[in-house]
Design an enzyme around this catalytic site. Structure first.
Site, mmCIF file in Angstrom:
data_model
loop_
_atom_site.group_PDB
_atom_site.id
_atom_site.type_symbol
_atom_site.label_atom_id
_atom_site.label_comp_id
_atom_site.label_asym_id
_atom_site.label_seq_id
_atom_site.Cartn_x
_atom_site.Cartn_y
_atom_site.Cartn_z
ATOM 1 N N LYS A 144 0.837 -1.190 0.000
ATOM 2 C CA LYS A 144 0.000 0.000 0.000
ATOM 3 C C LYS A 144 0.878 1.250 0.000
ATOM 4 O O LYS A 144 2.019 1.167 0.488
ATOM 5 C CB LYS A 144 -0.951 -0.014 1.195
ATOM 6 C CG LYS A 144 -0.256 0.254 2.527
ATOM 7 C CD LYS A 144 -1.240 0.586 3.613
ATOM 8 C CE LYS A 144 -0.544 1.232 4.774
ATOM 9 N NZ LYS A 144 -1.298 1.673 5.872
ATOM 10 N N HIS A 174 -1.536 -6.230 5.382
ATOM 11 C CA HIS A 174 -1.086 -7.109 6.466
ATOM 12 C C HIS A 174 -2.036 -7.049 7.657
ATOM 13 O O HIS A 174 -2.020 -7.896 8.527
ATOM 14 C CB HIS A 174 0.331 -6.741 6.910
ATOM 15 C CG HIS A 174 0.426 -5.410 7.580
ATOM 16 N ND1 HIS A 174 0.440 -4.234 6.887
ATOM 17 C CD2 HIS A 174 0.479 -5.062 8.877
ATOM 18 C CE1 HIS A 174 0.520 -3.222 7.728
ATOM 19 N NE2 HIS A 174 0.532 -3.690 8.957
ATOM 20 N N LYS A 178 -4.936 -13.561 8.222
ATOM 21 C CA LYS A 178 -5.788 -14.731 8.023
ATOM 22 C C LYS A 178 -6.657 -15.001 9.247
ATOM 23 O O LYS A 178 -7.860 -15.246 9.131
ATOM 24 C CB LYS A 178 -4.888 -15.927 7.754
ATOM 25 C CG LYS A 178 -5.591 -17.081 7.126
ATOM 26 C CD LYS A 178 -4.574 -18.091 6.668
ATOM 27 C CE LYS A 178 -5.268 -19.120 5.790
ATOM 28 N NZ LYS A 178 -4.292 -19.976 5.124
ATOM 29 N N GLU A 212 -4.301 4.317 18.546
ATOM 30 C CA GLU A 212 -2.965 3.898 18.993
ATOM 31 C C GLU A 212 -2.426 4.881 20.015
ATOM 32 O O GLU A 212 -2.707 6.085 19.929
ATOM 33 C CB GLU A 212 -1.989 3.887 17.816
ATOM 34 C CG GLU A 212 -2.352 2.918 16.727
ATOM 35 C CD GLU A 212 -1.327 2.964 15.614
ATOM 36 O OE1 GLU A 212 -0.331 2.227 15.716
ATOM 37 O OE2 GLU A 212 -1.507 3.728 14.657
ATOM 38 N N ASP A 231 -3.995 6.482 5.928
ATOM 39 C CA ASP A 231 -3.129 5.447 6.486
ATOM 40 C C ASP A 231 -3.924 4.255 7.019
ATOM 41 O O ASP A 231 -3.562 3.111 6.778
ATOM 42 C CB ASP A 231 -2.274 6.047 7.617
ATOM 43 C CG ASP A 231 -1.308 5.032 8.213
ATOM 44 O OD1 ASP A 231 -0.679 4.304 7.428
ATOM 45 O OD2 ASP A 231 -1.191 4.949 9.448
ATOM 46 N N HIS A 236 -7.154 -0.249 5.841
ATOM 47 C CA HIS A 236 -7.446 -1.373 6.724
ATOM 48 C C HIS A 236 -8.860 -1.394 7.294
ATOM 49 O O HIS A 236 -9.521 -2.421 7.316
ATOM 50 C CB HIS A 236 -6.439 -1.378 7.873
ATOM 51 C CG HIS A 236 -5.024 -1.269 7.411
ATOM 52 N ND1 HIS A 236 -4.490 -2.104 6.459
ATOM 53 C CD2 HIS A 236 -4.025 -0.430 7.758
ATOM 54 C CE1 HIS A 236 -3.219 -1.782 6.249
ATOM 55 N NE2 HIS A 236 -2.916 -0.768 7.024
ATOM 56 N N LYS A 334 -3.499 8.566 16.379
ATOM 57 C CA LYS A 334 -2.221 8.336 17.065
ATOM 58 C C LYS A 334 -2.137 9.160 18.340
ATOM 59 O O LYS A 334 -2.854 10.155 18.482
ATOM 60 C CB LYS A 334 -1.074 8.757 16.146
ATOM 61 C CG LYS A 334 -0.830 7.799 14.990
ATOM 62 C CD LYS A 334 0.460 8.149 14.282
ATOM 63 C CE LYS A 334 0.764 7.200 13.151
ATOM 64 N NZ LYS A 334 1.012 5.822 13.606
#
Ligand code: NDP
Length: 492
Positions: A144, A174, A178, A212, A231, A236, A334
Site C-alpha cells: 500500500k 497485512h 488470516k 494507537e 493510512d 485497513h 495516534k
C-alpha cells in the site's frame, strides 16, 4: 477469474532489500515461516540500492534469521541456515529499462517480485518492465498505498495487468491477517444466534476503532503525506467493515469471498454533509506511554502546511437491504491515551421489556478485539440480590491467534499462490472512491482541523472521545463505550 491452483513460487525476489519494511517486517515474517518447515526449498534474493552490498544483505538476513533461530526447532534452524547460505543480492535501478527484466531472467521460476519500494518507484518499475521480461507464473506483490485515488488505483492495475493477470497480483494488507478474517467469518456465519442478527433489523450501530498510543515514531516522511484517514481508514478499517457486513459467501474460496467484499464496499458511502459525517484532529504536545510527546507540527520532518490529521473519524452508510439506515463509524488516530483496537456492534433494544424490571436496560453489545483477537458479549442479566433489577455481565473469550507474524501470513499466501487475503483491483478502487469526497472536503477546509493533547482521548467535544457512563468498570486500557445515536440516527 479462475480458481485454478497455481504453482508454488520457487524464488522470492525482494526489491528494496535495504529498506525499512524489508528489515523490520518482511524478513522476520519470512524467517518465522521458514522455521515452521513450510517453503523450505524457497530461494531468497534481495535487490535494490547500489549503496548496499551482497555482504550487507547477507548480514541483514543472518541477523534476522539468527533471532528467529532462538525460537526455532533444530530442523527449523537448519532450514533458516540453508536459506541464509544461499541468498544473493543484486544492485540495480529498478526504474532503468531492462535491468529488472535481466535479473528476473536469471532466476528459477515461478518468481514472486516483492515491491518493497516507495510507491512511485514501484509504479515506475512496473511501467518499464515489458511483458516479455515477465515469465508466465510470475507474481507481483504490491505494498500500500495502491494509488492515491480511484483513478490512479485503476491506472496502476492497468499497468500491472499488462504484465500478469489479476490473480497473480497480490496487493498486501497485512492488517487483514488470516486469523482476523476467518475469526470474523466464523463468528458471524457459524452461529445461529448471531448470523440473522447482523442486519438493520437488529443492529443499532457499528463502530470500528483503531486508536494507537504511539505517536509519529519518526515516520514523518510517509505519514505527513498520508494522515490517519489514508493510512488506516481508507485501507485497513474499510476492509474490516466489509468483513463485518458482507453477505454470507457460498464458500471461503477467494472468488466468493472477494466478490462479497467488493459488493458491500460498492454499496458504502459517506453521507455528503461532511461537516457532520466526518471529523479530523491533530495532536498537540502531551504525554503518552509515560513519555513527553511534542506538538505534531514540531516533530522532525513535519510540514504544518500539509494540514495532516493524526486522528480521523468518518460515518458511513451501507445502502443495501441488509444495512439501510444503520450508522457505521470508523475511527483511527495516534498518540491517544487509551489504545483501543476493536469493533463494537450495538444491538437495538428489545421490542418490549416486561414492566417490573428495574435498573438499566442497556443495549446488548458485541465487541471484537483485534490483535490479539478477542470477543466479548455484553448482556443484561438479573442482578445479584434483587431479582427484578437488571445488571450487566460480559462473556469473553480469546479467539484463535495466528502462529505467524502478519508478514509471515502475507508471505505464506503469496508463496502458495493464494490471493484470498490480497486486496482485489475493484476493492482497491472502491476504498478510494469511498474516501475521495472526504479528502476533497478536508482539502477545502469544509471540516475544521481540531486539536487534542497527546495522551488524551481526542477532542473533548467528540462523542467517541468522551467518557460515558458504563454499567461496569472499564478494564485496564479500555475506553468506556460511546454513543453515536444522537449524532447519526436518522442520517442520510
Ligand atoms: P524505504 O524508503 O525504507 O525503503 C525503500 C527501498 O527502496 C530502499 O531499499 C531503497 O534503496 C530502495 N529503492 C529506492 N529507489 C530504488 C530504485 N530506483 N531501484 C532500486 N531500489 C530502490 O521504504 P519502506 O521500506 O518503508 O516502504 C516500502 C513500501 O512498503 C512502501 O510502499 C510503503 O508504503 C510500504 N509499507 C511500509 C511499511 C513500513 O513500516 N515501513 C508498513 C506498510 C507498508 P536505498 O537504500 O538506496 O534508499
Amino acid at each position: 477469474m479462475s480458481e485454478a491452483k497455481k504453482s508454488h513460487v520457487k524464488t522470492l525476489l525482494i526489491l528494496g532489500a535495504s529498506g525499512d519494511l524489508t528489515g523490520r517486517l518482511l524478513l522476520p515474517g519470512l524467517a518465522q515461516l521458514i522455521a515452521t518447515g513450510r517453503e523450505a526449498d524457497l530461494v531468497l534474493v534481495g535487490a535494490g540500492s547500489p549503496d548496499f552490498s551482497a555482504e550487507d544483505w547477507q548480514q541483514r538476513v543472518a541477523d534476522v534469521f539468527g533471532q528467529a533461530k532462538k525460537k526455532a526447532t533444530a530442523q527449523g534452524a537448519a532450514h533458516l541456515d540453508r536459506m541464509a547460505a544461499h541468498t544473493s543480492y543484486s544492485a540495480l535501478d529498478v526504474t532503468a529499462p531492462g535491468e529488472l527484466g535481466q535479473l528476473v531472467s536469471t532466476l528459477e521460476g515461478p518468481v514472486a517480485l516483492y515491491f518493497a519500494l516507495p510507491p512511485k518507484i514501484s509504479q515506475k518499475a512496473c511501467e518499464v518492465l515489458t511483458p516479455a521480461e515477465v515469465p508466465a507464473g510470475t507474481t507481483l506483490v504490491m505494498e500500500k498505498p495502491f494509488g492515491s485515488s480511484a483513478e490512479s488505483a485503476h491506472a496502476l492495475t492497468r499497468t500491472l495487468t499488462r504484465l500478469v493477470p489479476e490473480e497473480y497480483i497480490q496487493r498486501v494488507d497485512h492488517f487483514r491477517g488470516k486469523a482476523t478474517v476467518f475469526n470474523i467469518l466464523g463468528l458471524r456465519f457459524a452461529n445461529r444466534f448471531l448470523e440473522p442478527l447482523f442486519s438493520a433489523e437488529h443492529v443499532a450501530k457499528m463502530e470500528i476503532f483503531y486508536d494507537e498510543d504511539l505517536a509519529l515514531e519518526s515516520r514523518a516522511g510517509y505519514y505527513d503525506h498520508a494522515g490517519a484517514l489514508r493510512d488506516m481508514i481508507q485501507s485497513h478499517l474499510l476492509q474490516i467493515l466489509a468483513l463485518l457486513t458482507l453477505n454470507a459467501p457460498a464458500t471461503l474460496g477467494e472468488r466468493d469471498l472477494r466478490d462479497h467484499i467488493g459488493s458491500v464496499l460498492r454499496a458504502t458511502k459517506v453521507p455528503t454533509d461532511y461537516a457532520k459525517s466526518t471529523r479530523r484532529a491533530r495532536y498537540t504536545a502531551g504525554t503518552s506511554r509515560g513519555h513527553d510527546v511534542p506538538d505534531y507540527v514540531d516533530e522532525d520532518g513535519v510540514d504544518a502546511a500539509n494540514g495532516t490529521e493524526t486522528l480521523a473519524e468518518i460515518e458511513l452508510r451501507i445502502n443495501n437491504s441488509r444495512w439501510s439506515g444503520v450508522p457505521f463509524l470508523l475511527r483511527s488516530g495516534k498518540a491517544l491515551g487509551c489504545p483501543r483496537k476493536e469493533a463494537v456492534i450495538t444491538f437495538k433494544p428489545v421490542s418490549h421489556l416486561p414492566d417490573g424490571f428495574t435498573g438499566n436496560d442497556t443495549p446488548t453489545r458485541l465487541r471484537i478485539g483485534f490483535g490479539p483477537d478477542t470477543l466479548e458479549l455484553e448482556l443484561d442479566v438479573n442482578g445479584p440480590g434483587d431479582m427484578y433489577e437488571l445488571d450487566r455481565i460480559g462473556l469473553s473469550a480469546q479467539l484463535n491467534s495466528p502462529d505467524l507474524l502478519p508478514y509471515g501470513e502475507v508471505l505464506a499466501g503469496v508463496l502458495a499462490g493464494d490471493p484470498t487475503l490480497s486486496v482485489r483491483d475493484d476493492t482497491a478502487e472502491q476504498c478510494w472512491r469511498i474516501v475521495e469526497p472526504v479528502l476533497a472536503a478536508w482539502a477545502n477546509d469544509e471540516v475544521p482541523l481540531e486539536e487534542y493533547a497527546a495522551g488524551s482521548n481526542g477532542p473533548g467535544n467528540w462523542l467517541t472521545s468522551q467518557e460515558v457512563q458504563l454499567d461496569r468498570a472499564p478494564k485496564d486500557g479500555e475506553v468506556p463505550g460511546t454513543s453515536l445515536d444522537a449524532q447519526t440516527a436518522g442520517g442520510a
